[in-house]
Scaffold this active site. Sequence first.
Site, short mmCIF file in Angstrom:
data_model
loop_
_atom_site.label_atom_id
_atom_site.label_comp_id
_atom_site.label_asym_id
_atom_site.label_seq_id
_atom_site.Cartn_x
_atom_site.Cartn_y
_atom_site.Cartn_z
N LYS A 89 29.35 58.86 30.90
CA LYS A 89 29.85 59.51 29.68
C LYS A 89 29.48 58.70 28.44
O LYS A 89 29.13 59.26 27.40
CB LYS A 89 31.36 59.69 29.76
CG LYS A 89 31.79 60.74 30.77
CD LYS A 89 33.32 60.83 30.81
CE LYS A 89 33.79 61.84 31.83
NZ LYS A 89 35.27 61.88 31.90
N HIS A 139 44.60 50.71 37.36
CA HIS A 139 44.93 51.64 38.45
C HIS A 139 46.36 51.46 38.93
O HIS A 139 46.94 50.38 38.85
CB HIS A 139 43.94 51.51 39.62
CG HIS A 139 43.54 50.12 40.00
ND1 HIS A 139 44.37 49.28 40.71
CD2 HIS A 139 42.40 49.42 39.78
CE1 HIS A 139 43.74 48.13 40.92
NE2 HIS A 139 42.55 48.18 40.34
C1 LIG Z 1 45.16 40.82 35.13
C2 LIG Z 1 45.97 41.89 34.41
C3 LIG Z 1 45.34 42.16 33.05
C4 LIG Z 1 45.95 43.20 35.24
O1 LIG Z 1 46.80 44.19 34.67
P1 LIG Z 1 47.81 45.02 35.57
O2 LIG Z 1 48.62 45.89 34.67
O3 LIG Z 1 48.50 44.12 36.53
O4 LIG Z 1 46.87 45.95 36.47
P2 LIG Z 1 45.91 47.15 36.04
O5 LIG Z 1 45.79 48.09 37.19
O6 LIG Z 1 46.26 47.75 34.72
O7 LIG Z 1 44.52 46.41 35.82
C5 LIG Z 1 43.82 45.90 36.93
C6 LIG Z 1 42.43 45.65 36.45
O8 LIG Z 1 42.46 44.76 35.34
C7 LIG Z 1 41.16 44.19 35.22
N1 LIG Z 1 41.31 42.80 34.83
C8 LIG Z 1 41.71 41.77 35.58
N2 LIG Z 1 41.70 40.63 34.85
C9 LIG Z 1 41.28 40.97 33.62
C10 LIG Z 1 41.02 40.23 32.43
N3 LIG Z 1 41.19 38.90 32.35
N4 LIG Z 1 40.58 40.87 31.32
C11 LIG Z 1 40.36 42.21 31.38
N5 LIG Z 1 40.59 42.98 32.50
C12 LIG Z 1 41.04 42.35 33.59
C13 LIG Z 1 40.48 44.35 36.57
O9 LIG Z 1 39.40 45.26 36.44
C14 LIG Z 1 41.57 44.94 37.46
O10 LIG Z 1 41.14 45.92 38.37
P3 LIG Z 1 40.23 45.51 39.63
O11 LIG Z 1 40.88 44.33 40.28
O12 LIG Z 1 40.23 46.74 40.49
O13 LIG Z 1 38.87 45.21 39.06
C15 LIG Z 1 47.44 41.44 34.22
O14 LIG Z 1 48.03 41.32 35.49
C16 LIG Z 1 47.61 40.11 33.50
O15 LIG Z 1 47.42 40.03 32.27
N6 LIG Z 1 47.98 39.07 34.23
C17 LIG Z 1 48.19 37.74 33.66
C18 LIG Z 1 46.93 36.93 33.68
C19 LIG Z 1 46.41 36.78 35.06
O16 LIG Z 1 47.10 36.73 36.04
N7 LIG Z 1 45.09 36.70 35.14
C20 LIG Z 1 44.43 36.60 36.41
C21 LIG Z 1 42.95 36.35 36.22
S1 LIG Z 1 42.66 34.79 35.46
#
Ligand SMILES: CC(C)(COP(=O)(O)OP(=O)(O)OC[C@H]1O[C@@H](n2cnc3c(N)ncnc32)[C@H](O)[C@@H]1OP(=O)(O)O)[C@@H](O)C(=O)NCCC(=O)NCCS
Length: 122
Positions: free
Chosen positions: A59, A108
């Site tokens: 898209k 997701h």
């Molecule tokens: C990691 C985080 C952004 C995910 O958000 P969430 O609401 O739990 O889950 P969601 O389903 O909305 O998002 C999941 C997706 O976020 C994305 N994601 C993970 N880390 C990310 C980051 N640092 N920046 C952007 N996107 C990120 C990934 O694509 C993940 O999906 P995937 O594992 O299938 O690829 C959130 O848990 C967070 O901010 N955690 C605190 C920091 C942390 O633990 N970081 C871990 C990596 S250092």
Amino acid sequence: MILGVGIDIVEVADLERRLERETILNAFSAGEQEYADSLPLQRSEILAGRWAAKEAFGKALGSGLRTEWPLNEIEVAHDAMGRPVILLSARMARVLPFKAKVHCSISHSRAYATACVVIEQG
Ligand SMILES: CC(C)(COP(=O)(O)OP(=O)(O)OC[C@H]1O[C@@H](n2cnc3c(N)ncnc32)[C@H](O)[C@@H]1OP(=O)(O)O)[C@@H](O)C(=O)NCCC(=O)NCCS
């Protein structure tokens, strides 16, 4: 300059049904399948997120997903922080404008997966 934006949403149960009935697992790269398999409780959600990212990429380009594209060559991986990055094979990279950068975000839940892709002039 932003060249294109794409968004998509996938019903996780719908993708599960398609995985059972159709040969769509090969739309996912080995790395995508390994990542999904490493998190069995979220496997379908993760694959749905990647399906949404591939659709959103099409898209953002303005063409949508084209039937001749090998979808497993539009691969979602992660950077060191966990942020999703879209890796393109050499032939898929050729569909992008010169020096374009691709940005992706995925979310997701048990029911739905969504992804947004932005293509920027590098
Ligand atoms: C990691 C985080 C952004 C995910 O958000 P969430 O609401 O739990 O889950 P969601 O389903 O909305 O998002 C999941 C997706 O976020 C994305 N994601 C993970 N880390 C990310 C980051 N640092 N920046 C952007 N996107 C990120 C990934 O694509 C993940 O999906 P995937 O594992 O299938 O690829 C959130 O848990 C967070 O901010 N955690 C605190 C920091 C942390 O633990 N970081 C871990 C990596 S250092």
